[in-house]
Structures are given as C-alpha cells and as structure tokens.
Write a protein that holds these residues in place. Sequence first.
Motif, PDB file in Angstrom:
ATOM      1  N   ALA A  75       0.817  -1.211   0.000  1.00 36.68           N
ATOM      2  CA  ALA A  75       0.000   0.000   0.000  1.00 36.68           C
ATOM      3  C   ALA A  75       0.849   1.258   0.000  1.00 36.68           C
ATOM      4  CB  ALA A  75      -0.927   0.012   1.211  1.00 36.68           C
ATOM      5  N   ALA A  76       2.160   1.100   0.158  1.00 39.13           N
ATOM      6  CA  ALA A  76       3.074   2.238   0.106  1.00 39.13           C
ATOM      7  C   ALA A  76       3.763   2.263  -1.252  1.00 39.13           C
ATOM      8  CB  ALA A  76       4.119   2.138   1.222  1.00 39.13           C
ATOM      9  N   GLY A  77       4.116   3.436  -1.707  1.00 41.81           N
ATOM     10  CA  GLY A  77       4.766   3.580  -2.998  1.00 41.81           C
ATOM     11  C   GLY A  77       4.621   5.003  -3.478  1.00 41.81           C
ATOM     12  N   VAL A  78       5.040   5.261  -4.719  1.00 40.18           N
ATOM     13  CA  VAL A  78       5.022   6.635  -5.210  1.00 40.18           C
ATOM     14  C   VAL A  78       4.016   6.861  -6.338  1.00 40.18           C
ATOM     15  CG1 VAL A  78       7.358   7.220  -4.477  1.00 40.18           C
ATOM     16  CG2 VAL A  78       7.024   6.076  -6.673  1.00 40.18           C
ATOM     17  N   ALA A  79       3.426   5.812  -6.906  1.00 43.08           N
ATOM     18  CA  ALA A  79       2.345   5.939  -7.905  1.00 43.08           C
ATOM     19  C   ALA A  79       2.681   6.982  -8.966  1.00 43.08           C
ATOM     20  CB  ALA A  79       1.024   6.279  -7.199  1.00 43.08           C
ATOM     21  N   ASN A  80       3.871   6.847  -9.590  1.00 44.72           N
ATOM     22  CA  ASN A  80       4.397   7.938 -10.406  1.00 44.72           C
ATOM     23  C   ASN A  80       4.532   7.631 -11.891  1.00 44.72           C
ATOM     24  OD1 ASN A  80       6.640   6.286 -10.726  1.00 44.72           O
ATOM     25  ND2 ASN A  80       8.037   7.577  -9.547  1.00 44.72           N
ATOM     26  N   THR A  81       3.977   6.518 -12.395  1.00 43.70           N
ATOM     27  CA  THR A  81       4.353   6.075 -13.732  1.00 43.70           C
ATOM     28  C   THR A  81       3.251   6.190 -14.770  1.00 43.70           C
ATOM     29  OG1 THR A  81       5.861   4.499 -12.668  1.00 43.70           O
ATOM     30  CG2 THR A  81       5.431   4.176 -15.002  1.00 43.70           C
ATOM     31  N   HIS A  82       2.021   5.902 -14.438  1.00 35.71           N
ATOM     32  CA  HIS A  82       0.954   5.880 -15.448  1.00 35.71           C
ATOM     33  C   HIS A  82      -0.337   6.291 -14.775  1.00 35.71           C
ATOM     34  CE1 HIS A  82      -0.714   5.141 -19.252  1.00 35.71           C
ATOM     35  NE2 HIS A  82      -0.380   3.874 -19.467  1.00 35.71           N
ATOM     36  N   VAL A  83      -1.339   6.604 -15.592  1.00 30.37           N
ATOM     37  CA  VAL A  83      -2.685   6.843 -15.094  1.00 30.37           C
ATOM     38  C   VAL A  83      -3.647   6.282 -16.127  1.00 30.37           C
ATOM     39  CG1 VAL A  83      -2.676   9.221 -16.008  1.00 30.37           C
ATOM     40  CG2 VAL A  83      -4.328   8.568 -14.244  1.00 30.37           C
TER      41      VAL A  83
ATOM     42  N   ARG B 223     -12.960   3.460 -12.516  1.00 28.89           N
ATOM     43  CA  ARG B 223     -11.927   3.960 -11.615  1.00 28.89           C
ATOM     44  C   ARG B 223     -10.756   4.523 -12.424  1.00 28.89           C
ATOM     45  NH1 ARG B 223     -12.584   1.865  -6.319  1.00 28.89           N
ATOM     46  NH2 ARG B 223     -14.004   0.066  -6.232  1.00 28.89           N
ATOM     47  N   THR B 224     -10.231   5.645 -11.954  1.00 25.48           N
ATOM     48  CA  THR B 224      -9.013   6.207 -12.521  1.00 25.48           C
ATOM     49  C   THR B 224      -7.876   5.876 -11.562  1.00 25.48           C
ATOM     50  OG1 THR B 224     -10.251   8.003 -13.568  1.00 25.48           O
ATOM     51  CG2 THR B 224      -7.868   8.292 -13.347  1.00 25.48           C
ATOM     52  N   LEU B 225      -6.850   5.191 -12.071  1.00 24.87           N
ATOM     53  CA  LEU B 225      -5.799   4.626 -11.231  1.00 24.87           C
ATOM     54  C   LEU B 225      -4.446   5.194 -11.614  1.00 24.87           C
ATOM     55  CD1 LEU B 225      -6.894   0.873 -11.338  1.00 24.87           C
ATOM     56  CD2 LEU B 225      -7.425   2.561  -9.558  1.00 24.87           C
TER      57      LEU B 225
ATOM     58  N   GLU C 105       5.017   0.202 -10.702  1.00 24.39           N
ATOM     59  CA  GLU C 105       5.089  -1.257 -10.725  1.00 24.39           C
ATOM     60  C   GLU C 105       5.507  -1.898  -9.414  1.00 24.39           C
ATOM     61  OE1 GLU C 105       9.203  -1.989 -13.084  1.00 24.39           O
ATOM     62  OE2 GLU C 105       7.746  -0.611 -13.941  1.00 24.39           O
ATOM     63  N   SER C 106       5.847  -1.112  -8.400  1.00 25.00           N
ATOM     64  CA  SER C 106       6.340  -1.672  -7.142  1.00 25.00           C
ATOM     65  C   SER C 106       5.272  -1.792  -6.067  1.00 25.00           C
ATOM     66  CB  SER C 106       7.490  -0.811  -6.610  1.00 25.00           C
ATOM     67  OG  SER C 106       7.064   0.527  -6.432  1.00 25.00           O
ATOM     68  N   SER C 107       4.020  -1.373  -6.344  1.00 31.94           N
ATOM     69  CA  SER C 107       3.020  -1.366  -5.273  1.00 31.94           C
ATOM     70  C   SER C 107       1.616  -1.422  -5.849  1.00 31.94           C
ATOM     71  CB  SER C 107       3.196  -0.119  -4.393  1.00 31.94           C
ATOM     72  OG  SER C 107       3.008   1.054  -5.164  1.00 31.94           O
ATOM     73  N   PHE C 108       0.620  -1.294  -4.958  1.00 37.13           N
ATOM     74  CA  PHE C 108      -0.766  -1.215  -5.392  1.00 37.13           C
ATOM     75  C   PHE C 108      -1.001   0.091  -6.160  1.00 37.13           C
ATOM     76  CE2 PHE C 108      -2.169  -3.695  -1.361  1.00 37.13           C
ATOM     77  CZ  PHE C 108      -1.954  -4.903  -1.983  1.00 37.13           C
ATOM     78  N   PRO C 109      -2.001   0.100  -7.049  1.00 40.12           N
ATOM     79  CA  PRO C 109      -2.418   1.371  -7.649  1.00 40.12           C
ATOM     80  C   PRO C 109      -3.117   2.245  -6.622  1.00 40.12           C
ATOM     81  CG  PRO C 109      -3.904  -0.387  -8.304  1.00 40.12           C
ATOM     82  CD  PRO C 109      -2.803  -1.045  -7.532  1.00 40.12           C
ATOM     83  N   TYR C 110      -3.154   3.547  -6.921  1.00 36.95           N
ATOM     84  CA  TYR C 110      -3.902   4.509  -6.116  1.00 36.95           C
ATOM     85  C   TYR C 110      -4.995   5.118  -6.980  1.00 36.95           C
ATOM     86  CZ  TYR C 110      -1.565   4.767  -1.607  1.00 36.95           C
ATOM     87  OH  TYR C 110      -1.124   4.483  -0.333  1.00 36.95           O
ATOM     88  N   GLU C 111      -6.213   5.118  -6.443  1.00 34.27           N
ATOM     89  CA  GLU C 111      -7.325   5.707  -7.172  1.00 34.27           C
ATOM     90  C   GLU C 111      -7.325   7.222  -6.987  1.00 34.27           C
ATOM     91  OE1 GLU C 111     -12.214   5.387  -7.651  1.00 34.27           O
ATOM     92  OE2 GLU C 111     -11.166   4.143  -6.157  1.00 34.27           O
ATOM     93  N   ILE C 112      -7.583   7.934  -8.094  1.00 31.29           N
ATOM     94  CA  ILE C 112      -7.755   9.376  -8.027  1.00 31.29           C
ATOM     95  C   ILE C 112      -9.139   9.730  -8.560  1.00 31.29           C
ATOM     96  CG2 ILE C 112      -5.293   9.892  -8.142  1.00 31.29           C
ATOM     97  CD1 ILE C 112      -5.589  10.485 -11.071  1.00 31.29           C
ATOM     98  N   ASP C 113      -9.640  10.877  -8.160  1.00 32.89           N
ATOM     99  CA  ASP C 113     -11.028  11.279  -8.391  1.00 32.89           C
ATOM    100  C   ASP C 113     -11.064  12.387  -9.436  1.00 32.89           C
ATOM    101  OD1 ASP C 113     -13.708  11.934  -8.273  1.00 32.89           O
ATOM    102  OD2 ASP C 113     -13.818  11.818  -6.097  1.00 32.89           O
ATOM    103  N   CYS C 114     -11.729  12.119 -10.560  1.00 30.16           N
ATOM    104  CA  CYS C 114     -11.844  13.102 -11.634  1.00 30.16           C
ATOM    105  C   CYS C 114     -13.237  13.727 -11.717  1.00 30.16           C
ATOM    106  CB  CYS C 114     -11.501  12.451 -12.971  1.00 30.16           C
ATOM    107  SG  CYS C 114      -9.794  11.921 -13.108  1.00 30.16           S
ATOM    108  N   ARG C 115     -14.081  13.500 -10.738  1.00 33.13           N
ATOM    109  CA  ARG C 115     -15.426  14.073 -10.772  1.00 33.13           C
ATOM    110  C   ARG C 115     -15.389  15.584 -10.575  1.00 33.13           C
ATOM    111  NH1 ARG C 115     -18.420  11.158  -6.088  1.00 33.13           N
ATOM    112  NH2 ARG C 115     -16.391  11.690  -5.136  1.00 33.13           N
ATOM    113  N   PRO C 116     -16.382  16.321 -11.078  1.00 33.93           N
ATOM    114  CA  PRO C 116     -16.436  17.765 -10.829  1.00 33.93           C
ATOM    115  C   PRO C 116     -16.400  18.059  -9.334  1.00 33.93           C
ATOM    116  CG  PRO C 116     -18.026  17.156 -12.504  1.00 33.93           C
ATOM    117  CD  PRO C 116     -17.476  15.868 -11.955  1.00 33.93           C
ATOM    118  N   GLY C 117     -15.554  18.986  -8.953  1.00 34.89           N
ATOM    119  CA  GLY C 117     -15.402  19.336  -7.552  1.00 34.89           C
ATOM    120  C   GLY C 117     -14.405  18.478  -6.806  1.00 34.89           C
ATOM    121  N   HIS C 118     -13.915  17.393  -7.437  1.00 34.58           N
ATOM    122  CA  HIS C 118     -12.942  16.505  -6.792  1.00 34.58           C
ATOM    123  C   HIS C 118     -11.750  16.259  -7.710  1.00 34.58           C
ATOM    124  CE1 HIS C 118     -15.839  15.308  -3.622  1.00 34.58           C
ATOM    125  NE2 HIS C 118     -16.729  15.443  -4.589  1.00 34.58           N
TER     126      HIS C 118
END
Length: 450
Positions: A110-118, A124-126, A130-143
């Motif tokens: 669950a730790a990592g830098v999530a720095n390579t792709h989206v 879900r937008t992730l 490659e070294s950890s789990f993906p992190y979800e990010i929110d692209c909805r209006p206001g978020h």
Amino acid sequence: MTTTSPAGVSESSAPAPHLAGNFAPVMDELTAYDLPVTGTIPPELTGWYLRNGPNPRDAASAHWFFGDGMVHGVRLEGGRAVSYRNRWVSTSTFTDGIRVRDAQGRPNLAAGVANTHVVRHAGRTLALVESSFPYEIDCRPGHELETVGPHDFGGRLTTAMTAHPKTCPTTGELHFFGYGRATPPYLTYHRADAQGELVVSRPVDVPASTMMHDFHLTARHVVFMDLPVVLDRNRPGLPYSWDPEYGARLGVLRRDDPYGEVRWLSIDPCYVFHSLNAHDDGEQRIVLYVSRYASLDGRGTPPCLWRWTIDLASGTVAEEQLDDQPGEFPRVDDRLAGLPARFGHVSAGESPGTGLVPGALIRYDLETGAAVRHDFGPGRTPGEAAFAPADDRPGGPGWLITYVYDVTTDTSDLVILDAEDISAGPVATIHLPQRVPYGFHGNWLPDTAG
C-alpha cells in the motif's frame, strides 16, 4: 488561480541529471481556468488529458524512477481549455513517509510513489507504479485529481501491479502482472473482468527477479518479456543490473487457458521498457512491436522500433529492426490494443544526462513501413502522445495529445496534432500556467467512456 506549496524543499547547487532542467520538480500545485489557446481545439474533445510522472516533494531522489507521483491534467470541453491542474498522488509514502518495506524488509504494497501511469478501468481512474498497489484518483467535478486511496481489488490483489496493464477492447478485461524481488514467485499474472473484479491470479515460474516493465496482449495470448536486467541488491540507486548471461526470452500463455503452460522462446539479449502493440497472425504466429534497446549497460544506446514475429509451430522468433530513428513511449489507438493496428507512433526526446535532442513525434504505417516525422522546433521537446479518437471507428481519425516543453521560455504547452497529418503542425496549442516536468505516461479520458 490557486496555489499551494509543501514545506521542506531542499536546494542543490549541482543537481543530478534527473533533477536538472525540465527533469526538476515543480513545487506548486496549481489550478488555472480558461487557458489561452493558439489554434482551434477540436470541439469533439470533451474530457481529461492526464499524465503522470515523478516529482519528488523534497526535490531529491536517488533515481528518476523514484520521485513522488504527480498527475498533470488539462480539462477540455466543447472547444475550450477549461482548466489545468497538477496534484501529487497522496500515497502513504507521500503523506506519512511510510516506506515500501518495513524494518524487517517485508513489502508494504500500500506504500509507494504511484508515479508512472494513469489509466481508467471499470469507472476507476488509477495512478500506477510497478512496485506497489495502484492509487485511485477522483476526476469528478469538484474533486478533480484528489487521491482516494490504494486500490487492491477488494483485498484480492496480493502482489504489486504493473504500470502497463492492457484493456482488451473486445471483452473489457484488464490484464496485468506483478513482479517481486524477495522470494518466488517472481512473476504473477492477473486478470480483472470488465466490472473490475479480480478473477485470475496465477504464479509464473521464472528463475530470478528481472525488471519486467511491460508485456503484450493479443486476442488469444498474453506474452511476457523475461529480459536480462536482473535484481542486484548491491547496486546503488536502481537495484537492477544488465546481465546478458541471464538470456532473454518471451513467454506465451493462451488467454483461454490462464492457468496453463507458459511456453518460453529465446531471443537475442536486449531490453524493452515499452511495447507498441501485438496481434495474432493466423493460428501459429504472433506479431509484436517494441521500442528495443540493444542493452542497458550504461552506454546510452537509444531505442528504436523493432518487430518480433513468434512462430509457435517452429518455436522460433524472427527479430527485425524497422527503423533507425530513436524513439520511445510507443502508442496506438487503444481501441486496437491486441488487434491488428495499421498506425503507431513514438516520441523522440530527452533522457536524464543525454542533453537536448531534437524533439519529435514519429508516426509509423506498420503495413507499408513508411514513417512521418513532426519536429517541434529548436528547444521544444514532447513527452508521450496519447491518441484521442474523433469518432467510434477504431483505427479511424483522431488526434495526438502531448505536453511539450520549451527550453527557451521554460514553459510547457499541451499540443494537439491531427493524427492523420502530423506534418501539418499543431491543430491547437494550449498554453499552461507553469512548466510540466518530463514524466512518463498518461491517457486521454473522454467523458463518454466508462
């Protein structure tokens, strides 16, 4: 425009190449509206262009691959450049300093830098590394671009996830893998269904931990690349070393038998960060396109486009160089991922320590071998270009979208080119409120897609 800056920025009089020039991080998270435009934005484009890359919050990292992830996004609507935003991916490493490994050396996925792709899948937008789990990010209006948190597919994912998953355009399935360092299995293949449920996880036997950055998907096969960049715990920085004695091979797995045999076929030692595309050619042949490095031995050999043709009947691989122009970050119309695609494109630009090179996009006709090049002009360097379709015909018309850095002004633009006529110059150039550091991968995410 609103601005926030984190504390703790360090300065160095002589930064490493991956922290100098436009590799240097930006320290402000900005939100800017109604961006100025030269040219005309195609009115069909409504959605987000998002691109991820390393942006260390303390302006220091041991390697370009290690910086904290930052997503840069431009929102387009009906011919307008509505907004620009850049946000760090708020992983636990970024917010709390939690390390990828604990004091006993055990991985914390669950730790990592999530720095390579989206990427986007099943709503879900992730953000991926490659070294950890993906992190979800929110692209909805206001978020816009806020971090939701780590995503482990409801607890079913127990390995890291590649930064280069493949979505099958026919089934909607997401295919990916995870590779590990400590103990076998060093490679695990995964598949999520179109609804985002993880339905396949199977170990793949490989003799050592290699830096397996990408893979291939076709309508009937998955193909892994086991290449000679091998874990080296004694190496500072990136803990992998070029070892041609390890050998190089491709592993073929049938999609209709995901727990079945992986068939390995030898190739010449080389390295591939990124695949362009792959497809089946009849019952016994698989065609793969890659940006291939002759080695990763530190001599700076640039990559160029190659074709590998697997003959399953003979158990051989034909290897063919298609061009001698350097190029990386290969892409196709993603609606043809794993299917025959006539056109693909690569970017030519700067790498840490190489200095400025002529920045260009190269579009390949994979049927005829023809290549068309768009040069951005002195001091202007593009990143990876994503394909944005103009209509619902896979392989049809569309646009190439990329961030372009201008060294003379120390600014960046979002540039849109007609994919069918890149030599004609930009259709639109969107001028951004700050430079966008060189980064890795991203996508055009239209509002109409799921």
